[in-house]
Design an enzyme around this catalytic site. Structure first.
Site, mmCIF file in Angstrom:
data_model
loop_
_atom_site.group_PDB
_atom_site.id
_atom_site.type_symbol
_atom_site.label_atom_id
_atom_site.label_comp_id
_atom_site.label_asym_id
_atom_site.label_seq_id
_atom_site.Cartn_x
_atom_site.Cartn_y
_atom_site.Cartn_z
ATOM 1 N N ASP A 58 0.805 -1.227 0.000
ATOM 2 C CA ASP A 58 0.000 0.000 0.000
ATOM 3 C C ASP A 58 0.838 1.276 0.000
ATOM 4 O O ASP A 58 0.333 2.340 -0.326
ATOM 5 C CB ASP A 58 -0.934 0.017 1.215
ATOM 6 C CG ASP A 58 -2.003 -1.049 1.127
ATOM 7 O OD1 ASP A 58 -2.283 -1.504 -0.001
ATOM 8 O OD2 ASP A 58 -2.545 -1.442 2.168
ATOM 9 N N ARG A 64 -0.546 -8.776 -4.521
ATOM 10 C CA ARG A 64 0.460 -8.682 -3.461
ATOM 11 C C ARG A 64 1.313 -9.941 -3.392
ATOM 12 O O ARG A 64 2.155 -10.076 -2.510
ATOM 13 C CB ARG A 64 -0.185 -8.365 -2.109
ATOM 14 C CG ARG A 64 -0.904 -9.488 -1.428
ATOM 15 C CD ARG A 64 -1.391 -9.036 -0.033
ATOM 16 N NE ARG A 64 -1.991 -10.142 0.679
ATOM 17 C CZ ARG A 64 -3.038 -10.043 1.494
ATOM 18 N NH1 ARG A 64 -3.599 -8.882 1.693
ATOM 19 N NH2 ARG A 64 -3.513 -11.096 2.111
#
Lengths: 325, 325
Positions: free
Chosen positions: B47, B205
């Site tokens: 993030d 991810r």
């Protein structure tokens, strides 16, 4: 008429089932009108559902990417999961489960409990109750559960159980978009564990950075043999096919099938390649699919990203006026 | 207490904002109780929203994968689109748009009209009317439109405009799951063109097969310097930071920040890195992000798929009884 105006005599049509039947119709029409045309179909679809060919160019790369993604997602789930956790990946395939089945290639040999734990195919009638039991069984054993599902989920009567677009059903219930979200809802409603769903969408048919060298070679071979068939051998009304050799070592050659005989129907996974549990693939499937993902394309990276050639789109001048269909 | 029972004196906590504040609290508690502990936080989140560090390990690889995917999807859209076509990719990022912004790296230099055509960030107030106009403008120019959106879409009042889970709103309308599906609905409702949405989910991810070498090197560097800080230099209560050198050539070094000063808040994209149109990134952002995706990890493939090491999970014997929180 357009062909005539431009004196087009060779027509190669690359595509899926629909494209093959269009090519067949075009050929038939040319023959009817006495227009000399050599039309050859070249199969190309990640769906792998065209008949008369062992497999289709595109399929090997798609399942290499999907199996890679599932292996990576599963490592994340296994690492993160401190409690029960269900992860759902929706892949393409509305009428056949070839792509979803391909995800099973990321199981290691003789490790049937490796992820993906559950694969749902349109070839197997879907039951909500069995699904919930399947997930419970896996969670008890593994504490996490990786599920792969195609776009199409069909019940015992042959009806789709998830909707292609969101809507409210006759009972006022919300119908979610895809099969992945549908399974996620089922998990949350029945099992009270957290679930996530992802949808690769068109990424799975374009992921050249993770393409199979074998697949790329065979795509080239198919195109090459289409030109040879039409130009050198004067063939027409055929579709190039990929044929697997008989030997134990994988060999792929091309052949020709009648375009008119390539059915518009869908080639589905043989029932005997699916295990009795209905959610995993057996050795004959692995033997079929594993050779197709071998080898990695050497993609050129430039400044951190794959550099793909851009074709200049050159249009020829139109020789006919506007026409209506 | 658990630490004491096992005589644990070094504690390295790898994670996001929440993990850093947990590490800070643990450190404070140890100090209170006079328990000698050296606790170091190591930032790690795709993030990229942790304060006090130039960027976070994980971010470079995530946007390398997302930008690669967008470039590939766009080629498909451009090739397939014979009519208007809108393609939406939903990526992670609820409170900050770092990942969505990273997709802009796949625009070629000096080609502002390259895809992704529209990027929607939680940093910019979302307006349905402007969105529809944005899409119309792009479709008129390009005939297709590639959109990237984070999970979070926020209106001028700071409220989320899409729901995190499906539900029916006060007016009986169906609320779709994510921001991607929400934008898809808007397109279909207002523009009568076909739209597709995809959601990479946790794949973004975990996509080690498309990871950035620079990112991997810096992750190693961060871990290495955490150990040096604690063991060699006797530091505690710090978070390792990544610091960018002043020179024009990208250089990355590590530093240490006070864990207690690493806010639990979110680092957001500076407003001056977003173009006035609100849907594209400018050169300072590209200059910031491009170095982070450089270099490709050499992933070992085995039998057609990436071979990742599996750690054996060895547990130490418990020395304390059951405890309740």
């Amino acid at each position: 008429e357009v062909f005539g105006a431009h004196d087009i005599r060779y027509f190669f049509y690359i595509g899926d089932n629909n494209s093959m039947s269009t090519a067949a119709r075009l050929n038939a029409q040319a023959a009817e009108q006495g227009y000399e045309l050599r039309g050859i179909g070249i199969p190309k679809t990640i769906d792998n559902d065209i008949t008369r060919t062992d497999h289709t160019p595109g399929y090997g790369s798609a399942i290499k990417y999907v199996a890679t993604t599932v292996r990576e997602m599963a490592l994340d789930n296994e690492a993160v999961g401190q409690g029960d956790y269900v992860s759902i990946l929706e892949v393409m395939g509305r009428n056949s489960g070839w792509i979803a089945a391909g995800a099973s290639l990321c199981k290691r040999r003789d490790k049937p409990y490796d992820p993906p734990h559950l694969i749902y195919l349109p070839e197997v009638a879907f039951s909500e109750q069995k699904f919930v039991e399947d997930v419970q069984r896996v969670l008890q054993r593994e504490r996490y559960c990786v599920i792969v599902v195609g776009e199409g989920l069909v019940d015992a009567d042959g009806n789709y159980v998830s909707m292609s677009s969101s809507s409210i059903d006759a009972f006022g219930n919300v119908q979610l978009g895809g099969s992945g979200d549908y399974l996620k809802e089922l998990v949350q409603k029945n099992l009270n564990v957290s679930a996530r769903s992802c949808k690769l969408g068109i990424a799975q048919r374009t992921a050249t950075h993770c393409a199979s060298q074998t697949d790329a070679d065979e795509a080239y071979l198919a195109g090459q043999n289409a030109v040879i068939a039409a130009v050198v051998n004067g063939k027409s009304g055929k579709m190039v096919t990929l044929q697997r050799g008989e030997s134990d070592t994988y060999v792929c050659e091309t052949g020709l099938a009648e375009l008119s005989e390539v059915s518009e129907g869908t080639k589905r996974i043989p029932a005997e390649w699916i295990n009795d549990d209905g959610v995993s693939m057996n050795y004959p499937f692995v033997k079929y699919a594993l050779p197709l993902i071998q080898g990695e394309i050497d993609v050129a990276f430039e400044n951190g990203l794959p550099a793909y050639a851009k074709l200049r789109q050159l249009s020829v001048e139109k020789r006919l006026g506007v026409y209506a269909l």
